[in-house]
Design a protein around this motif. Structure first.
Motif, PDB file in Angstrom:
ATOM      1  N   UNK A  78      -8.049   3.951 -10.179  1.00 11.41           N
ATOM      2  CA  UNK A  78      -8.396   5.045  -9.269  1.00 11.41           C
ATOM      3  C   UNK A  78      -8.914   6.236 -10.060  1.00 11.41           C
ATOM      4  N   UNK A  80     -13.280   0.874   0.010  1.00  8.88           N
ATOM      5  CA  UNK A  80     -11.854   0.529   0.128  1.00  8.88           C
ATOM      6  C   UNK A  80     -11.422  -0.227  -1.125  1.00  8.88           C
ATOM      7  N   UNK A  81     -12.255  -1.160  -1.554  1.00 12.13           N
ATOM      8  CA  UNK A  81     -11.904  -1.958  -2.734  1.00 12.13           C
ATOM      9  C   UNK A  81     -11.763  -1.098  -3.986  1.00 12.13           C
ATOM     10  N   UNK A  82     -12.506   0.007  -4.037  1.00 11.04           N
ATOM     11  CA  UNK A  82     -12.476   0.863  -5.223  1.00 11.04           C
ATOM     12  C   UNK A  82     -11.452   1.983  -5.142  1.00 11.04           C
ATOM     13  N   UNK A  83     -11.169   2.466  -3.922  1.00  6.83           N
ATOM     14  CA  UNK A  83     -10.450   3.739  -3.816  1.00  6.83           C
ATOM     15  C   UNK A  83      -9.147   3.718  -3.032  1.00  6.83           C
ATOM     16  N   UNK A  84      -8.950   2.742  -2.165  1.00  8.31           N
ATOM     17  CA  UNK A  84      -7.736   2.763  -1.334  1.00  8.31           C
ATOM     18  C   UNK A  84      -6.538   2.224  -2.129  1.00  8.31           C
ATOM     19  N   UNK A  85      -5.415   2.936  -2.098  1.00  5.60           N
ATOM     20  CA  UNK A  85      -4.243   2.477  -2.847  1.00  5.60           C
ATOM     21  C   UNK A  85      -3.566   1.278  -2.176  1.00  5.60           C
ATOM     22  N   UNK A  86      -4.158   0.128  -2.441  1.00  6.26           N
ATOM     23  CA  UNK A  86      -3.679  -1.148  -1.902  1.00  6.26           C
ATOM     24  C   UNK A  86      -3.643  -2.134  -3.073  1.00  6.26           C
ATOM     25  N   UNK A 122       0.836  -1.203   0.000  1.00  5.60           N
ATOM     26  CA  UNK A 122       0.000   0.000   0.000  1.00  5.60           C
ATOM     27  C   UNK A 122       0.867   1.248   0.000  1.00  5.60           C
ATOM     28  N   UNK A 140      -1.278   7.976   1.520  1.00  9.56           N
ATOM     29  CA  UNK A 140      -2.507   8.211   0.745  1.00  9.56           C
ATOM     30  C   UNK A 140      -3.582   7.207   1.152  1.00  9.56           C
TER      31      UNK A 140
END
Lengths: 88, 162
Positions: B143, B118-124, B53, B57
């Motif tokens: 993203x 989280x699945x759509x937007x978190x940088x992971x 991650x 961010x």
């Protein structure tokens, strides 16, 4: 010209295992142009990358936020190229 | 005002510790979501995954998501979110989301909203390690540039990564 350091994440490490790129770009380089330079660099270093859309499906981020493609790159201490995400 | 705590960690998520987080006296509902590493994905046998991650961010993005959820359903919610990074074996918890609210409906909605966002937007990013020795970065969601993370828009207290 100035030197820009870009940290790479996720699938980019398949092509650049170190996870870092250093590129020489114009002083007034914008996000769009930098992405094009990254694409060229990856294609020249890894034939597998030819024709890949991964750079253009990715976003550039500063330490704190995602940058828009039409922004110029000012004095970012570090930039990151964020490919499509898969958390959870 | 919501109380929001977000962290990303290389350490095991302590399920008992998360589960024992006490609700405020005015909160009648505690809803917890745990995500675990499965042993199979898209027809392949998975033995482990590695999460990577962009910590700064990532924490800010998840704080923003939690603030949105609280704003939508329960401005006084207590929200705790922990996401793992590093290598995880099958059966290990990858994410924990806890919401305590006055009533059950909003606590369900908050946890569901947070995991989906989280699945759509978190940088992971997730790399899967398969039984046959191969590995693969899992294809994810691109993203959006226009969803800027503005730390100042967060409501309530937030903590950084631990």
């Amino acid at each position: 010209m100035k030197t820009v350091k870009v940290k790479l994440f996720g699938g980019f490490k398949k092509f650049i295992p170190s996870g870092y790129l250093e590129l020489q770009v114009q002083e007034n380089c914008g996000v769009n142009l930098l992405k094009a330079e990254i694409q060229k660099h990856l294609e020249s270093h890894s034939p597998e990358f030819l024709g890949s859309q991964l750079v253009f499906d990715s976003v550039l981020a500063s330490d704190v936020e995602i940058l828009n493609d039409n922004e110029s790159i000012v004095e970012c201490a570090s930039l990151a190229l964020l490919p499509p995400v898969c958390g959870g | 005002m919501a109380n929001i705590s977000v962290s990303v960690t290389p350490h095991n998520i302590n399920i008992e510790e998360v589960s024992s987080t006490a609700a405020a006296k005015e909160h009648g509902a505690v809803n917890i979501f745990f995500g675990f590493v499965r042993n199979r994905n898209l027809g392949r046998d998975v033995v482990a995954v590695e999460y990577e991650c962009h910590s700064e961010v990532c924490v800010r993005t998840i704080e923003q998501i939690a603030a949105e959820a609280s704003h939508k359903w329960a401005p006084d919610a207590n929200i705790l979110i922990i996401h793992r990074y590093g290598r995880l074996l099958v059966g290990e918890a990858s994410v924990a989301i806890l919401a305590t609210t006055g009533h059950r409906d909003e606590s369900y909605k908050i946890t569901r909203y947070i995991i989906e966002e989280i699945k759509l937007r978190a940088p992971i990013w997730k790399k899967e390690f398969y039984l046959d020795g191969e590995t693969e970065w899992v294809k994810g969601h691109a993203l959006c540039q226009h969803k800027r993370v503005n730390h100042n828009e967060n409501s309530g207290n937030s903590s950084g990564g631990r």
